[in-house]
Design a protein around this motif. Structure first.
Motif, mmCIF file in Angstrom:
data_model
loop_
_atom_site.group_PDB
_atom_site.id
_atom_site.type_symbol
_atom_site.label_atom_id
_atom_site.label_comp_id
_atom_site.label_asym_id
_atom_site.label_seq_id
_atom_site.Cartn_x
_atom_site.Cartn_y
_atom_site.Cartn_z
ATOM 1 N N THR A 198 -16.421 2.962 -19.766
ATOM 2 C CA THR A 198 -15.829 1.711 -19.006
ATOM 3 C C THR A 198 -15.773 2.251 -17.689
ATOM 4 N N CYS A 199 -16.159 1.272 -16.823
ATOM 5 C CA CYS A 199 -16.038 1.162 -15.277
ATOM 6 C C CYS A 199 -15.513 0.266 -14.649
ATOM 7 N N SER A 200 -14.579 0.671 -13.732
ATOM 8 C CA SER A 200 -13.648 -0.419 -12.926
ATOM 9 C C SER A 200 -13.906 -0.168 -11.405
ATOM 10 N N LEU A 201 -13.855 -0.987 -10.798
ATOM 11 C CA LEU A 201 -13.997 -0.813 -9.231
ATOM 12 C C LEU A 201 -12.749 -1.508 -8.500
ATOM 13 N N VAL A 202 -11.888 -0.808 -7.925
ATOM 14 C CA VAL A 202 -10.501 -1.392 -7.566
ATOM 15 C C VAL A 202 -10.344 -1.234 -6.080
ATOM 16 N N PRO A 203 -10.039 -2.336 -5.278
ATOM 17 C CA PRO A 203 -9.788 -2.312 -3.970
ATOM 18 C C PRO A 203 -8.632 -1.374 -3.685
ATOM 19 N N LEU A 204 -8.476 -0.733 -2.692
ATOM 20 C CA LEU A 204 -7.164 0.196 -2.303
ATOM 21 C C LEU A 204 -6.044 -0.787 -2.387
ATOM 22 N N PRO A 205 -6.021 -1.893 -1.689
ATOM 23 C CA PRO A 205 -4.797 -2.623 -1.524
ATOM 24 C C PRO A 205 -4.200 -3.052 -2.745
ATOM 25 N N GLU A 206 -5.083 -3.044 -3.896
ATOM 26 C CA GLU A 206 -4.642 -3.366 -5.332
ATOM 27 C C GLU A 206 -3.345 -2.357 -5.494
ATOM 28 N N VAL A 207 -3.221 -1.378 -4.695
ATOM 29 C CA VAL A 207 -2.047 -0.254 -5.289
ATOM 30 C C VAL A 207 -0.855 -1.117 -4.948
ATOM 31 N N PHE A 208 -0.693 -2.179 -4.123
ATOM 32 C CA PHE A 208 0.444 -2.840 -3.937
ATOM 33 C C PHE A 208 0.735 -3.627 -5.210
ATOM 34 N N LYS A 209 -0.048 -3.914 -5.929
ATOM 35 C CA LYS A 209 0.125 -4.647 -7.144
ATOM 36 C C LYS A 209 0.328 -3.779 -8.457
ATOM 37 N N LEU A 210 -0.499 -2.818 -8.556
ATOM 38 C CA LEU A 210 -0.341 -1.823 -9.624
ATOM 39 C C LEU A 210 0.893 -1.110 -9.592
ATOM 40 N N ASP A 211 1.327 -0.608 -8.646
ATOM 41 C CA ASP A 211 2.443 0.431 -8.390
ATOM 42 C C ASP A 211 3.589 -0.296 -7.928
ATOM 43 N N SER A 212 4.427 -0.691 -9.048
ATOM 44 C CA SER A 212 5.642 -1.772 -8.650
ATOM 45 C C SER A 212 6.643 -1.288 -7.556
ATOM 46 N N SER A 213 6.642 -0.129 -7.281
ATOM 47 C CA SER A 213 7.931 0.482 -6.582
ATOM 48 C C SER A 213 7.440 0.994 -5.363
ATOM 49 N N ILE A 214 6.142 0.756 -4.925
ATOM 50 C CA ILE A 214 5.470 1.211 -3.895
ATOM 51 C C ILE A 214 6.101 0.907 -2.582
ATOM 52 N N CYS A 215 6.551 -0.183 -2.113
ATOM 53 C CA CYS A 215 7.291 -0.716 -0.955
ATOM 54 C C CYS A 215 8.691 0.034 -0.815
ATOM 55 N N GLU A 216 9.412 0.081 -1.938
ATOM 56 C CA GLU A 216 10.750 0.549 -1.706
ATOM 57 C C GLU A 216 10.415 2.118 -1.699
ATOM 58 N N ASP A 217 9.472 2.741 -2.370
ATOM 59 C CA ASP A 217 9.545 4.345 -2.288
ATOM 60 C C ASP A 217 8.837 4.689 -0.738
ATOM 61 N N LEU A 218 7.924 4.018 -0.230
ATOM 62 C CA LEU A 218 7.179 4.185 1.178
ATOM 63 C C LEU A 218 7.992 3.563 2.280
#
Ligand SMILES: [Zn+2]
Ligand SMILES: [Zn+2]
Ligand SMILES: [Zn+2]
Ligand SMILES: [Zn+2]
Lengths: 364, 437
Positions: free
Chosen positions: A126-146
């Motif tokens: 299985t292969c996936s190509l993900v743009p870096l900005p997706e981290v703001f969708k996949l990682d739900s607490s990222i904005c609070e954490d950072l």
């Protein structure tokens, strides 16, 4: 009396002329490929990944940058899986390949093109190509954490990324923030896709540079988590199957493989920083260059740095659920520090340093 | 308001950009901040006891001069109640210490402190010049290192003082952390990160109040306080690992000024992660002290300068690896199904030592017991300490010509053992674990 030797024969098979010098032993091309391939295979087998098999085979995430190390790891693991499949009729685990599209990551060619070539060459995974900005969708607490580093939720993931990166005042902090985002993206992706562990393509040289870089940034207390195989505070295990091989050996390996393989690899941009522009260099780049330079003369010494760092032992308490964890880098905060600096207790020493090199987006 | 105001008092003009964090300060604020930080270090680590007699290892260089000046100031300001004394070592190298000893003598007057100069001739019966004449330039670094490591402690013991402070700064500490990581020496890394070394077996404490002070700030402090110190080009080329670490740290400091403190912090944290069995099984001599005292050199330069030590270790590691690789081949099939201890990443297939044979021998001895040298009472893992062993060799081979030429020399050599033995050694022996040899 034996006939005079006409050539230097291979130290392993003794029948073919040796052409490659690897760690003071001369091997033929075939035996060299076998030798290099055997090291990560031994490592992977030692992880005993198949033992936890329930109904489903384990799923392992393999982040691929397209650089030499990650593509070699993919090639070797793919070969291993194919052999295991033809021997036993089943695969002990599945590989999920992940490429991340990001600003200023290694490639000088389009990531998408590399991704398509890899997909063609290794169609069974299985292969996936993900743009870096997706981290703001996949990682739900990222904005609070950072938030201490300037993270704010923007209208789009790209806007969130731009805001965060614009807060970095130095090349070093920008590199650190990008690396942090990449790690968080890969971890979040692994969890969302129910992967059991992450296999990193770090060579021994890369791990040595990582160890020195961690020490330089005040992360010495986390060295075991930075470079050892096994569980991490991120809540998923990290493994480094290429930990026994030098970067230069991986390059030799790609050159020894048939031509259609070396075409897959995106060779790193010349990454040696010019020392006149030290201020614009990141700590990570400085130490990679240091390891590259010294590694040419002293390969075993640099390997010994990884071995030495690997002897450090994390206290058992660091892995407890109750341990307080740095909101930014997920590393456990020593209890002594948490009590001493109570107002900062959710950020570790090193991340406080990083914060000093960022500006708040609301600030002046 | 001044055009470029000080970040602290805001009414004086800033003339200093602090190397540590780029804060812009006026002269007075920099000086008081620098002093306050040292005071905080001293109180946070509870380095001193009221009434303690402290010997300041004084070389006349910037570090020890600043240390003496700051300790004098703080002792008066905060009533530490310390009795401070300057202690200098004269290796007996003609011309080498003349200027620096003159500086120390002036410092003694400036700071109103007693000064004690102990010579190698009086401690060991030999000056370094005599040692060089005897063994030649090549081998004398062994002597210099061993003698130097013990000299301050022996000098202090002679004066009945139990606490020696030295001028090691943050840059020295960071260098030592990196250096020991590069050469794979975790026990020494762990030992060298502590600000105060004292062992139950030893009577003399060593501490380094400038541990968190940047070298650049020490220079600035000396400059703005117009301290009288002896600045000299170091004639000693650093040992390869230290040289490599030093270059790296200077570059890191340019990228991120806090790097030096960050590395010191890493070293402290790593020290806590070193498995206890590694710590107890080692007897490598010299923490930061041995290293640093060697740093100022023996004047004859280059015992093993350049890359010698790195080349040697590289070779040994490569051989070790080749040997263990062959073992692995043999046991490969059975090893396949054995789980690796993945969390701790223990070295496989067998623990290996980066120590050379000489150190292996010493390690064994250390496991037996730490004791006192039979001859001089200095803390030692062997019956006879290394200095006394070296002295024995020197004295045995002392050429007749020397005796004929100098009657004084001859006297000192024959009375040496008595001299050394008659040093006033406090009951528990002298020197800390770090400095034993
Ligand atoms: Zn062969
Ligand atoms: Zn953190
Ligand atoms: Zn001011
Ligand atoms: Zn002795």
């Amino acid at each position: 009396m034996p006939a005079a030797q006409l050539f230097n024969d291979c130290a392993d098979c003794h029948s073919i002329e040796a052409s490659i010098d690897v760690r003071k032993r001369w091997l033929c091309r075939e035996c060299f490929i076998k030798y290099i391939g055997s090291k990560p295979v031994k490592r992977v087998k030692s992880y005993r990944l198949k033992e936890e098999v329930t109904e489903q085979p384990q799923k392992l995430l393999l982040p691929v940058s397209g650089g030499v190390s990650s593509v070699v790891l993919l090639q070797i693991l793919d070969g291993l899986l194919q052999r295991q499949f033809s021997n036993r009729g089943r695969k002990p685990y599945e590989l999920h390949l992940l490429m991340v599209e990001a600003p200023s990551l290694v490639s000088d060619r389009s990531v998408a093109a590399t991704f398509n070539r890899l997909k063609q060459k290794f169609p069974s995974h299985t292969c996936s190509l993900v743009p870096l900005p997706e981290v703001f969708k996949l990682d739900s607490s990222i904005c609070e954490d950072l938030s201490d580093l300037g993270a704010q939720r923007g209208k789009t993931p790209q806007a969130s990324l731009d805001t965060l990166l614009s807060c970095s005042k130095t090349a070093s902090s920008r590199t650190d923030v990008l690396q942090l985002l990449l790690t968080r993206l890969i971890v979040a992706f692994a969890k969302v896709n129910a992967c059991n562990a992450i296999l990193w393509g770090h060579s021994n040289s890369r791990l040595a540079a990582k160890a020195l870089s961690s020490v330089s940034k005040g992360r010495g207390g986390y060295l075991p988590f930075d470079i050892a195989d096994g569980p991490t505070p991120w809540g998923i295990a990290f493994y480094y199957p290429l930990r026994d091989l030098f970067k230069s050996e991986l390059v030799m390996y790609t050159n020894a493989l048939p031509d259609d393989f070396s075409g897959l690899v995106v060779h790193d941009l010349a990454s040696v920083p010019t020392y006149t522009a030290l201020r614009a260099t990141s700590i990570d780049d400085l130490l990679s260059a240091y390891i590259d330079n010294q590694g040419e003369k002293y390969p075993s010494l640099m390997a010994n740095v990884v071995r030495t760092a690997g002897k450090l032992q994390m206290p058992v308490s660091a892995m407890k659920q109750s341990a307080s964890i740095c909101g930014i880098c997920a590393m456990p905060i020593p209890e002594t520090m948490a009590s001493q600096e109570s107002d900062e207790s959710n950020i570790c020493y090193a991340c406080q340093r990083l914060r000093l090199e960022t500006i708040s987006p609301r600030g002046p | 308001m001044a055009p470029n105001p000080c970040a602290l008092c805001t009414d004086s003009r800033a003339v200093i950009i602090r190397p540590k964090n780029h804060q812009k300060l006026c002269r007075a604020c920099f000086i008081s901040l620098f002093e306050r930080e040292i005071h905080e270090t001293i109180t946070a680590s509870a380095l001193f006891q009221p009434g303690e007699r402290i010997a300041i290892g004084a070389s006349g260089g910037k570090d020890s001069t600043v240390l003496a000046s700051v300790l004098k100031t703080l002792n008066d300001r905060y009533n530490y109640g310390l009795k401070l004394l300057l202690l200098s070592v004269d290796e007996g190298i003609k011309g080498y210490r003349d200027d620096s000893l003159e500086t120390v003598k002036r410092n003694a007057v400036q700071y109103d402190m007693p000064l004690e100069i102990v010579g190698y001739d009086e401690l060991y019966g030999w000056t370094m010049d005599q040692v060089v004449a005897q063994v030649g330039k090549k081998g004398n670094c062994t002597y210099c290192g061993v003698f130097r490591r013990q000299a301050l402690d022996r000098g202090a013991a002679k004066l009945g003082i139990k606490h020696v402070v030295t001028g090691h700064n943050a840059d020295d500490f960071a260098e030592t952390v990196m250096m020991n990581l590069l050469r794979g020496d975790l026990p020494r890394l762990a030992r060298a990160t502590s600000i105060l070394t004292a062992s139950p077996a030893s009577d003399i404490k060593r501490s380094k109040p400038l541990k968190y002070a940047y070298e650049k700030e020490i220079v600035l402090y000396a400059h703005h306080k117009q301290l009288d110190y002896f600045s000299t080009e170091c004639i000693y080329s650093p040992e390869a690992f230290r040289g490599s670490a030093r270059t790296l740290i200077k570059d890191l400091e340019k990228i991120r000024p806090s790097s030096i403190l960050d590395i010191v912090r890493s070293g402290e944290d790593m020290a806590r992660l070193v498995p206890p069995e590694l710590l107890s099984s080692s007897s490598c001599d010299g923490g930061i002290d041995g290293e640093e005292e060697a740093k100022s050199g023996c004047g004859s330069t280059k015992g093993r300068s350049g890359h010698g030590e790195m080349v040697d270790l590289e070779k040994r590691l490569a051989e070790n690896e080749a040997a263990s690789a062959q073992e692995t081949e043999v046991t490969l099939s059975s090893a396949n199904d054995r789980p690796l201890d993945v969390v701790q990443a223990k070295p496989k297939p067998k623990p290996f030592s980066i120590h050379d044979k000489r150190q292996k021998g010493r390690r064994k001895a250390a496991a037996q017991q730490m004791g006192k040298c039979e001859r001089c009472g200095y803390l030692s893992s062997q019956r006879i300490c290394k200095a006394c062993m070296l002295l024995e060799g020197l004295n045995k081979n002392r050429p007749k010509t020397t005796i004929e030429i100098g009657v004084e020399d001859e006297d000192s050599s024959t009375t040496l053992m008595r001299q050394v033995a008659s040093l006033e050694i406090p009951s528990a022996g002298t020197g800390s674990i770090d400095e034993q040899s």
